[in-house]
Design an enzyme around this catalytic site. Structure first.
Site, short mmCIF file in Angstrom:
data_model
loop_
_atom_site.label_atom_id
_atom_site.label_comp_id
_atom_site.label_asym_id
_atom_site.label_seq_id
_atom_site.Cartn_x
_atom_site.Cartn_y
_atom_site.Cartn_z
N ASP A 48 0.83 -1.21 0.00
CA ASP A 48 0.00 0.00 0.00
C ASP A 48 0.87 1.26 0.00
OD1 ASP A 48 0.92 -0.14 2.59
OD2 ASP A 48 -1.01 0.27 3.53
N SER A 49 2.19 1.09 0.00
CA SER A 49 3.07 2.26 -0.19
C SER A 49 2.83 2.88 -1.56
CB SER A 49 4.55 1.87 -0.02
OG SER A 49 4.88 0.81 -0.88
N ASP A 87 -1.27 -6.16 -0.08
CA ASP A 87 -1.49 -5.48 1.19
C ASP A 87 -2.97 -5.20 1.42
OD1 ASP A 87 0.44 -4.93 3.06
OD2 ASP A 87 1.21 -3.16 2.01
N LYS A 117 -1.39 -9.34 3.18
CA LYS A 117 -0.57 -8.90 4.32
C LYS A 117 -1.36 -7.85 5.11
CE LYS A 117 3.20 -6.01 3.90
NZ LYS A 117 2.75 -4.80 4.66
N GLU A 119 -0.98 -5.21 8.77
CA GLU A 119 -0.08 -4.64 9.78
C GLU A 119 -0.65 -4.86 11.17
OE1 GLU A 119 0.67 -0.51 8.90
OE2 GLU A 119 1.37 -0.95 6.87
N GLU A 186 9.84 -4.29 9.98
CA GLU A 186 10.27 -3.02 9.36
C GLU A 186 10.89 -2.07 10.38
OE1 GLU A 186 7.39 -1.06 6.84
OE2 GLU A 186 8.67 0.71 6.65
#
Ligand code: KIV
Length: 272
Positions: A48-49, A87, A117, A119, A186
């Site tokens: 999602d960056s 993501d 994925k 977070e 990260e």
């Protein structure tokens, strides 16, 4: 047809000794880049960056499920070998395990990706368990979690105190025990990432997690310097595409202004 790496293959890549190779992963969002990297990586994360690198937002919070699905599907269509993880964007999984399952199943159905994925640490163990028990392979993501930018107050290294590092190790254990098949770690000190790697049975994939993770991941835009706004310490640039693009664009601009382009070679004519 090439066979993609499965979650079983990835789990087996937990480094047991020096003879094994770390997992090579890249974040990638477009069909064009995906075709270039297809033969050279084990895992592609459609991250999602993309909100920042492709869409120009200042953080990842504006990214939607539809954006992730469009980019995920493009990357799946353009690759044959790597395992593709997509993501889950901010707001698509936090509310409940049921909401998370619904969003993840939509991603998998509409992109053809092999996993998703999300977070989060211990607080998402129940969600990860719910999803994996119902057929959704989940990659975890701990340490610096960009979707928490507003509560963190910035993109800072995590786990620098003893208290924080213990919390991170507990998070890693909780999501691994809940069924995550691997996890991104990260921006955390190498010592902490090493302890995490030694405490969990699934592979850790580091981005700013030091040398002892079971794999490494970088953003494919950063490697050739295609996104020059900000370079975190953990990024190594292996080329300078930015400069080549600017040189080419400047030449084009100069030639148009001085009427050197187009030439006879680039025009259409009617039949005599
Ligand atoms: O979205 C992303 O690029 C990521 C990486 C930092 C792993 O999640």
């Amino acid at each position: 047809m090439d066979k993609r790496l499965t979650v079983r293959d990835i789990r087996k890549r937990k480094l047991m000794d020096d003879t094994q190779e770390p997992i090579v992963s890249l974040v990638c969002y477009t069909s064009q880049m995906a075709r270039l990297i297809n033969d050279h990586v084990d895992v592609i994360l459609v991250g999602d960056s993309l909100g920042m690198t492709i869409y120009g937002y200042h953080n990842t919070l504006s990214v939607t499920l539809d954006m992730m699905i469009n980019h995920g599907a493009a990357v799946v269509r353009s690759t044959t070998k790597p395992h593709i993880v997509v993501d889950m964007p901010f707001g698509s999984y936090e509310e409940s395990p049921q909401v998370a399952f619904k969003s993840a199943s939509k991603i998998m159905r509409e992109t053809g990706a092999q996993s998703v994925k999300l977070e989060g640490g211990e607080e998402f163990a129940d969600t990860i368990k719910f999803m994996t028990q119902r057929g959704i392979p989940v990659m975890g993501h701990i340490g610096l979690m960009p979707q928490r930018i507003q509560t963190l107050g910035g993109f800072f290294t995590q786990g620098k105190t003893e208290k924080e590092s213990i919390r991170l190790i507990n998070d890693a254990k909780a999501i691994s025990e809940a069924g995550a098949f691997s996890m991104v770690v990260e921006a955390i000190p190498e010592e902490v990432a090493t302890k995490i790697t030694n405490s969990v049975e699934v592979p850790t994939i580091g981005i700013g997690g030091g040398r002892n993770c079971d794999g490494q991941i970088l953003v494919s835009h950063d490697i050739p310097n295609l996104y020059g706004d900000f370079t975190p310490k953990f990024v190594k640039k292996y080329g300078n595409i930015d400069e080549n693009i600017i040189t080419a664009i400047k030449k084009y601009s100069k030639e148009v202004r001085s009427k050197l382009f187009p030439t006879e070679k680039h025009i259409f004519t009617i039949k005599k």
